[in-house]
Motif scaffolding. Structure first.
Motif, PDB file in Angstrom:
ATOM      1  N   PRO A 151       0.816  -1.233   0.000  1.00  0.00           N
ATOM      2  CA  PRO A 151       0.000   0.000   0.000  1.00  0.00           C
ATOM      3  C   PRO A 151       0.842   1.273   0.000  1.00  0.00           C
ATOM      4  O   PRO A 151       0.475   2.266  -0.641  1.00  0.00           O
ATOM      5  CB  PRO A 151      -0.821  -0.122   1.296  1.00  0.00           C
ATOM      6  CG  PRO A 151      -0.836  -1.576   1.599  1.00  0.00           C
ATOM      7  CD  PRO A 151       0.448  -2.132   1.095  1.00  0.00           C
ATOM      8  N   LEU A 154       2.085   1.971  -3.614  1.00  0.00           N
ATOM      9  CA  LEU A 154       0.993   2.427  -4.477  1.00  0.00           C
ATOM     10  C   LEU A 154       0.616   3.879  -4.150  1.00  0.00           C
ATOM     11  O   LEU A 154       0.383   4.705  -5.048  1.00  0.00           O
ATOM     12  CB  LEU A 154      -0.223   1.506  -4.309  1.00  0.00           C
ATOM     13  CG  LEU A 154      -0.936   1.071  -5.591  1.00  0.00           C
ATOM     14  CD1 LEU A 154       0.034   0.418  -6.554  1.00  0.00           C
ATOM     15  CD2 LEU A 154      -2.089   0.124  -5.300  1.00  0.00           C
ATOM     16  N   ALA A 155       0.588   4.186  -2.845  1.00  0.00           N
ATOM     17  CA  ALA A 155       0.259   5.561  -2.412  1.00  0.00           C
ATOM     18  C   ALA A 155       1.339   6.539  -2.881  1.00  0.00           C
ATOM     19  O   ALA A 155       1.037   7.646  -3.354  1.00  0.00           O
ATOM     20  CB  ALA A 155       0.118   5.589  -0.895  1.00  0.00           C
ATOM     21  N   SER A 160      -4.328   4.114  -7.141  1.00  0.00           N
ATOM     22  CA  SER A 160      -5.254   3.387  -6.263  1.00  0.00           C
ATOM     23  C   SER A 160      -5.551   2.015  -6.863  1.00  0.00           C
ATOM     24  O   SER A 160      -5.294   1.757  -8.049  1.00  0.00           O
ATOM     25  CB  SER A 160      -6.546   4.193  -6.079  1.00  0.00           C
ATOM     26  OG  SER A 160      -7.099   4.482  -7.348  1.00  0.00           O
ATOM     27  N   VAL A 161      -6.114   1.163  -6.036  1.00  0.00           N
ATOM     28  CA  VAL A 161      -6.392  -0.214  -6.452  1.00  0.00           C
ATOM     29  C   VAL A 161      -7.453  -0.224  -7.556  1.00  0.00           C
ATOM     30  O   VAL A 161      -8.515   0.376  -7.403  1.00  0.00           O
ATOM     31  CB  VAL A 161      -6.888  -1.021  -5.225  1.00  0.00           C
ATOM     32  CG1 VAL A 161      -7.503  -2.335  -5.649  1.00  0.00           C
ATOM     33  CG2 VAL A 161      -5.744  -1.239  -4.248  1.00  0.00           C
ATOM     34  N   THR A 163     -10.519  -1.471  -9.888  1.00  0.00           N
ATOM     35  CA  THR A 163     -11.695  -2.305  -9.591  1.00  0.00           C
ATOM     36  C   THR A 163     -12.326  -2.900 -10.857  1.00  0.00           C
ATOM     37  O   THR A 163     -13.221  -3.723 -10.762  1.00  0.00           O
ATOM     38  CB  THR A 163     -12.775  -1.494  -8.839  1.00  0.00           C
ATOM     39  OG1 THR A 163     -13.066  -0.322  -9.617  1.00  0.00           O
ATOM     40  CG2 THR A 163     -12.297  -1.082  -7.459  1.00  0.00           C
TER      41      THR A 163
END
Lengths: 421, 314
Positions: A151, A154-155, A160-161, A163
């Motif tokens: 995390p 990625l930050a 962001s993740v 979807t």
């Protein structure tokens, strides 16, 4: 040659045969022999055996551990001898010539249906652990396919993740522009991570519409090349390659190199199963990874998580002490929640629920499992390893820009055999 | 003339001694038994680990056997299946390509090194040792080192990029066009030093006077090599070619470690194919048939080499 010399020569030839015949010694009635895979320092089987010995004074339990490949290769040889081990670790379902279903089809495994844990096996795993009516394997731990990520990394990249599948492609292009890659990847024979991406895509592309595809393929009612979902999943893999999701030289990278690229932050994510966590941590236990469901579809409602038993224990029909072996499996199953905690795994037979579970770092997958949005680990339904080899090779050839994805599906159908080898 | 008279006398004396002692039958029989007593332990061991398994393997080659249930006799079915399976001819072709390229490559490089290091260089002993060292390292270790070097992000591609040759850099072991040459290259690299020793020994057997006479007659380096060195090196060449042929036909370690037979079976050889069919796919009968085929091919190649060697001797 004289008569005496002839007798001497015959004797020299017969001695080894006689020695081999005498080698099959009898086993004590209170002795349990377990043949398993070399595990890590926190291998739960060591604790189970210790506690089983304490609970059953007077018995002797021997555990023979060998590396994964050697163990799998040796199972068939050991089961074909007069006195195989009483309990054997193997892979559930089909897929390998020594997987549980391949051995059960040949009548080599004991029916464990009467065991108390047998009724608690998840419905989705019943075809993997038995033939629908009988149970041949105690599924020890579970595995799920998802996407590992850090995390913090990625930050830091301002991402962001994703979807949906379109978001995956957009993320890949964004990351590629920064000189990095979105997914750690390798296509080397026998070490490829391609298969995990392929399975994650097929879970949504195939199983959302056809949840029983695995059983239908086994029954000869469907083919890979004739299923639109499989063609779509191959196209999605091609699109990922074209969007720069993977390193340009991924086809020739080793698994270790891919894992190191991930650990160094050169690759931001990696698709794998929960049992590959240690590979992606690359020896850094302080690396706190998380896992999110890989979106193989643009419709979030169609995203599915591949999940299934990782390893299982079987009792050979010719086991010397089948009663003691069954007792051992029952003992293991009774304390499975506690034993799984030792190596941070998840029991394949859930406790206090009838839903599959995942380790805490993969909690993002849990809602999907609770909602039944799952797919099998597909190659557990494939009767021989050649189908898997063709699939992995086809994906590697896509990485190399060589092959029409449709050809791979035809090759998988061609490699399909009605019976396991 | 004198020798043959002496031989006849010796024979007459020996016959007379046997007649005197009356030990003709028993002594001779026991003398004949002695070698067998010495041979018996080795024969027992050899039969246990080689002869009996090989004979059993040869039997299973004619059966359909999964290693678990009773074998079913299929006659020549497994052999026919090998040639009709799509991968069968590919496996045979890859093996033959490796054999031809490796035999030519390793012997040419080995001979070149031997010719170069035969000269009175100050560092020739150090260089000989350096070139020979890879041959004494396990092929598996060498293959894993080269796998690291040939990785997409390995030292070779890094060096090529640093030299401005980034366009040449590629996934050497993942591309079908480069994987097989890479395996052959690694093998040639490892065993050239070994073949260098064979040729150095051969070169030392060539008399210096012969070379000097040729040079006095005005022969240059090429003519000296073509008409003096090469003809006298033929026994060494026969040995070098025979050894490299057998090694390349039975190749296994390097392929398994470098490519595992991939990509897409493009580097699968008879050795790795036999292993996979038996221990991965559980087709022991079919695997034994391919192994028997491999033995046949190696026997034919070895017999050809032996015949050539005998022709040289005569």
């Amino acid at each position: 040659m004289s008569r005496g010399s002839r007798i001497l020569a015959c004797g020299a030839l017969l001695v080894p045969l006689l020695a081999a015949g005498c080698a099959n010694e009898a086993r004590d009635a209170d002795t349990l022999e377990i043949s398993t895979i070399s595990g890590g320092p926190n291998d739960p089987i060591d604790t189970v055996v210790r506690e089983f010995r304490a609970a059953n004074p007077g018995i002797t339990v021997t555990v023979k551990k060998v590396p994964f490949d050697q163990h799998l290769q040796g199972i068939r040889r050991r089961l074909s001898t007069g006195r195989p081990p009483d309990v054997v670790t193997t892979l559930p379902g089909y897929g390998e010539s020594s997987s549980s279903a391949s051995l059960a089809d040949k009548g080599l495994l004991l029916d464990l249906s009467a065991s108390p844990w047998s009724k608690e096996i998840l419905e989705a795993d019943r075809r993997i652990t038995g033939d629908g009516t009988r149970t041949f394997v105690y599924p020890v731990s579970s595995q799920a396919v998802g996407t590992f990520y850090d995390p913090k990394v990625l930050a830091r990249e301002g991402l962001s993740v994703p979807t949906t599948f379109s978001e995956v492609l957009t993320l890949c292009r964004t990351v590629a522009r920064k000189g990095k890659v979105a997914f750690a990847m390798t296509g080397q024979e026998g070490a490829g991570l391609t298969i995990f991406v392929g399975l994650a895509l097929a879970a949504s592309d195939v199983f959302a519409d056809d949840p029983r595809f695995g059983e239908r393929r086994l029954a000869g009612q469907a083919t890979f090349a004739g299923t639109a979902g499989w063609a779509r999943s191959m196209e999605h893999f091609q699109q990922m390659k074209d969007a720069g999701c993977f390193d340009k030289g991924a086809a020739g990278s080793s698994r270790e190199a891919a894992a190191q690229a991930f650990a160094k932050g050169e690759a931001l994510m990696a698709v794998g199963t929960t049992v590959t966590l240690q590979l992606f941590q690359a020896g850094d236990a302080n690396l706190k990874l998380k896992m999110f469901p890989f979106p193989g579809s643009d419709d979030p409602a169609k995203v599915r998580i591949p999940i299934g038993p990782a390893v299982g224990l079987v009792v050979p029909k010719k086991a010397g002490n089948p009663g003691l072996a069954k007792k051992f499996l029952d003992f293991y199953a009774a304390g499975r929640e506690r034993y799984a905690r030792l190596d941070a795994s998840v029991p394949a037979i859930p406790v206090r629920t009838n839903k599959p579970d995942v380790p805490d770092y993969a909690e993002a997958l849990r809602p999907y499992l609770q909602a039944g949005k799952t797919a099998p680990i597909m190659d557990q339904h494939w009767p021989n390893p050649e189908v898997h080899t063709q699939y992995a090779s086809g994906l590697t050839e896509i990485l190399l820009g060589k092959k029409d994805p449709g050809q791979t599906l035809k090759a998988m159908d061609a490699a399909w055999t009605e019976r396991a080898p | 003339m004198v020798t043959s008279v002496r031989r006849r006398e010796a024979l007459r004396e020996a016959t007379a001694w046997v007649r005197r002692t009356g030990e003709t039958g028993r002594a001779a029989a026991s003398a004949r038994r002695v070698p067998w007593i010495f041979v018996a332990p080795a024969a027992a061991l050899c039969s246990a680990v080689l002869l009996i398994p090989s004979l059993l393997g040869a039997f299973y080659a004619f059966t359909e056997w999964d290693g678990l249930t009773a074998p079913k006799w299929v006659g020549l079915g497994n052999f026919a299946e090998f040639f009709t399976r799509p991968e069968g001819t590919g496996v045979l072709a890859h093996t033959l390509v490796i054999v031809v390229c490796y035999v030519v490559g390793v012997n040419a490089v080995g001979l070149g090194l031997a010719l170069g290091l035969e000269r009175a260089l100050r560092t020739r002993n150090v260089l000989r040792t350096l070139f020979f060292v890879p041959a004494v390292v396990s092929p598996l270790v060498v293959a894993y080192v080269w796998k690291f070097i040939l990785d997409t992000h390995g030292p070779l591609n890094t060096a090529l990029e640093a030299l401005g040759l980034g366009a040449v850099a590629q996934p050497w072991l993942a591309k079908p066009e480069t994987a097989l040459p890479a395996i052959i290259g690694v093998m040639v690299w490892q065993f050239s030093g070994y073949h260098m020793l064979i040729y150095l020994a051969g070169l030392q057997g060539i008399q210096a006077e012969t070379r000097e006479a040729a040079m006095v007659d005005g022969a240059g380096s090429w003519l000296l090599f073509r008409h003096i060195i090469l003809p006298q090196l033929r026994p060494a060449i026969t040995i070098g070619v025979a050894l490299s042929t057998i090694i390349s036909f039975t190749l296994f370690d390097q392929v398994m470690a470098l490519t595992g037979g991939g990509p897409s079976g493009k580097t699968e050889t008879l050795g790795t194919y036999v292993y996979k069919q038996a221990f991965v796919n559980g087709q022991y009968g079919y695997s034994a048939a391919v192994a028997l085929l491999l033995v046949g091919v190696v026997c034919v190649a070895a017999a050809g080499q032996l015949r050539a060697l005998r022709r040289e001797d005569s």
